[in-house]
Design a protein around this motif. Structure first.
Motif, short mmCIF file in Angstrom:
data_model
loop_
_atom_site.label_atom_id
_atom_site.label_comp_id
_atom_site.label_asym_id
_atom_site.label_seq_id
_atom_site.Cartn_x
_atom_site.Cartn_y
_atom_site.Cartn_z
N THR A 80 52.69 1.45 -26.09
CA THR A 80 54.04 2.00 -25.94
C THR A 80 54.43 2.20 -24.47
OG1 THR A 80 53.11 4.21 -26.19
CG2 THR A 80 53.97 3.16 -28.17
N PRO B 128 55.98 1.50 -20.93
CA PRO B 128 57.23 0.76 -20.70
C PRO B 128 57.03 -0.73 -20.44
CG PRO B 128 57.29 2.85 -19.55
CD PRO B 128 55.90 2.72 -20.11
N TRP B 129 55.88 -1.11 -19.83
CA TRP B 129 55.64 -2.52 -19.57
C TRP B 129 54.81 -3.18 -20.68
CZ3 TRP B 129 53.93 1.55 -16.55
CH2 TRP B 129 52.59 1.88 -16.65
N THR C 150 58.59 -0.54 -26.00
CA THR C 150 59.55 0.35 -25.34
C THR C 150 60.65 -0.45 -24.65
OG1 THR C 150 57.83 2.01 -24.99
CG2 THR C 150 59.83 2.22 -23.67
N ALA C 151 60.27 -1.52 -24.00
CA ALA C 151 61.26 -2.38 -23.33
C ALA C 151 62.20 -3.01 -24.35
CB ALA C 151 60.54 -3.46 -22.52
N ALA D 46 64.60 -0.35 -25.61
CA ALA D 46 65.60 -0.05 -24.57
C ALA D 46 66.65 -1.16 -24.49
CB ALA D 46 64.91 0.12 -23.22
N ASP E 192 67.90 3.48 -21.19
CA ASP E 192 66.87 3.32 -20.17
C ASP E 192 65.48 3.52 -20.76
OD1 ASP E 192 65.08 4.51 -17.81
OD2 ASP E 192 66.71 3.34 -16.93
N ALA E 193 64.56 2.63 -20.41
CA ALA E 193 63.20 2.70 -20.97
C ALA E 193 62.51 4.02 -20.63
CB ALA E 193 62.37 1.51 -20.46
N SER E 194 62.75 4.52 -19.43
CA SER E 194 62.11 5.78 -19.03
C SER E 194 62.62 6.95 -19.87
CB SER E 194 62.35 6.06 -17.55
OG SER E 194 63.73 6.21 -17.28
N PHE F 37 60.49 6.64 -23.05
CA PHE F 37 59.05 6.82 -22.94
C PHE F 37 58.64 8.20 -22.44
CE2 PHE F 37 55.16 6.56 -20.34
CZ PHE F 37 54.25 6.26 -21.35
#
Length: 475
Positions: free
Chosen positions: A152, A154-155, A159-160, A163, A169-171, A174
């Protein structure tokens, strides 16, 4: 009708491989081909398969060259210190070994790539499991669940995708989920402790002296069976390939011990070691993983370049390079073949429209009273849906529909996005995830055995993440 056929096709596949009535490759190809005819679209089977192969070709290329890259790195001794360190920590204790598997898989998962995680984890832990006669499905199950939670990031992919699909936004997805994911990872560690205690009770507690028997001092860790004697995707209990400094294969390869004999220590004198190039190889691997995280180039391209470079530097002579490629050919063929077989399965599921009808049926059967609780519904649905379909299909096809339904009842898009990550611990063992074939192939575990063992524990881990998310007010 397509909904029923879709669920029936998946159920047939799972039952046949778990009962070991068909091999995974055969089941992935023949079952969808048969159901494609049932649907009445047999004439389009070729188009569906080509579409599936086209979509998975980059993944297959990445796996092929990643296996070569990490296989060579194992040959030259890059991971020897890690294995020795794990040996020292585990002290031949099954409990410590299982917990160590979970910790190692979680740490290596920071690179965001499941295939890399499984190659490194199995390479390090397989010798211990074999030598102590521990359950290999415990190793594959624990590694898959730890990687699923860490997937999970972001990379890592999900999650990406969430988003992108929901235009947030992914952040923002996450970072608030970190406490729930941390509880999920803690749950994996607790489960690994329980499974480790079970293995310790079954096998007892040995000492390092008991497993490091002198007569096995020549046994070494390599990434794949040698050309003559390799009997499986990855033979981690083979003698050093070749003699002298050349590293080339010889007839002696065929006389190496059977895999059931186990593995004791890493041979410090094997011909493939390159101690003078250790820091070069370590730096190259670190650079490669950094480039992956930063997305400087597509992952298949990075591994292609990395494999070519490490072969050229570590084995500058052509016969030596051919010997290394030959040593890892069985693993490459097994894994890439499985990926292309999975392309038939996914191609038919998507091409015939089965997967869309299945998703629509599930969404349409959500009771109206559950509208204000769509985040919870999304979390629950993510567990089976991410197992039975690809992440792309789920995040780009299903999650936006769930988000719309949630917004109509005052549930924020971000809550839906976070809830959609819940099913990842189970997703990593899905037959549609190419990395799982690297895991079971290297561990010499039947896919059906792995599935039978891991599904209940992975689903429980997903529910733990969901419960933590609700408890913390994240979902």
């Amino acid at each position: 009708m397509l909904t029923i056929l879709g669920f029936t096709m998946i159920a047939t596949f799972l039952v046949l491989i778990m009962l070991k009535k068909m091999s995974p490759i055969a089941a992935l190809v023949l079952i969808p081909a048969l159901f494609c005819v049932f649907v009445g679209k047999g004439a389009k089977l070729g188009d569906y398969v080509i579409d599936g192969v086209t979509s998975l070709a980059p993944t297959a290329a990445m796996l092929m060259f990643a296996i070569v890259y990490f296989g060579v790195m194992i040959d030259v001794g890059l991971f020897d210190p890690i294995v020795r360190g794990i040996l020292k920590f585990c002290k031949a204790d099954p409990l410590r070994i299982v917990v160590g598997t979970a910790v190692l898989a979680a740490i290596v998962s920071l690179d965001g790539d499941g295939s890399t995680t499984f190659m490194i984890t199995v390479s390090a832990m397989y010798p211990l499991y074999k030598r102590l006669k521990m359950s290999l499905v415990v190793m594959t199950g624990v590694a898959a669940m730890a990687n699923g939670v860490m997937n999970t990031l972001p990379w890592g992919g999900p999650t990406a995708r969430a988003a992108t699909a929901l235009k947030v936004d992914a952040s923002d997805i996450f970072v608030p989920m970190i406490p729930a994911l941390a509880v999920g990872l803690l749950g994996v560690f607790v489960l690994s402790y329980v499974l480790g205690r079970r293995e310790r009770t079954r096998l007892g507690l040995l000492t390092l002296e008991e497993i490091l028997e002198p007569q096995e001092a020549e046994t070494v860790l390599v990434a794949a069976g040698s050309g003559a004697g390799g009997s499986g995707p990855v033979d981690l209990a083979k003698k050093a390939v070749g003699t002298g400094g050349s590293g080339s294969g010889t007839d002696a390869d065929a006389e190496s011990p059977e895999e059931d004999d186990g593995f004791a220590v890493l041979d410090p004198n094997r011909a493939t070691l390159r101690p003078k190039l250790y820091w070069f190889n370590a730096l190259l691997t670190l650079t490669l993983l950094t480039a992956m995280i930063m997305e400087l180039l597509p992952i298949p391209v990075l591994f292609l370049l990395g494999a070519a470079l490490t072969l050229t530097v570590n084995f500058p002579h052509m016969p030596d390079q051919k010997a290394r490629l030959g040593a890892h050919a069985a693993n490459v063929l097994n894994v890439s073949g499985m990926v292309f077989a999975a392309a038939v399965f996914t191609g038919v599921l998507q091409g015939t429209g089965m997967v869309d009808h299945m998703a629509e049926w599930l969404v349409s059967n959500i009771p109206d009273g559950m509208g204000p609780h769509m985040a919870f519904v999304t979390g629950v649905l993510s567990i089976p849906l991410t197992y039975f379909m690809s992440n792309d299909g789920f995040y780009f096809g299903i999650v936006p529909v769930l988000a719309e339904a949630g917004q109509a009842h005052g549930v924020s898009t971000l809550e839906i996005a976070r809830a959609s990550l819940v099913g990842q611990p189970l997703h990593m063992s899905s037959p549609l995830v190419p990395a799982v074939y690297v895991l079971v192939g290297m561990a010499k575990v039947e896919f059906g055995d792995h599935t039978r063992f891991v599904v209940k524990w992975a689903a429980l881990t997903s529910l733990v993440v969901l419960a933590a998310g609700i408890l913390f007010g994240i979902i």
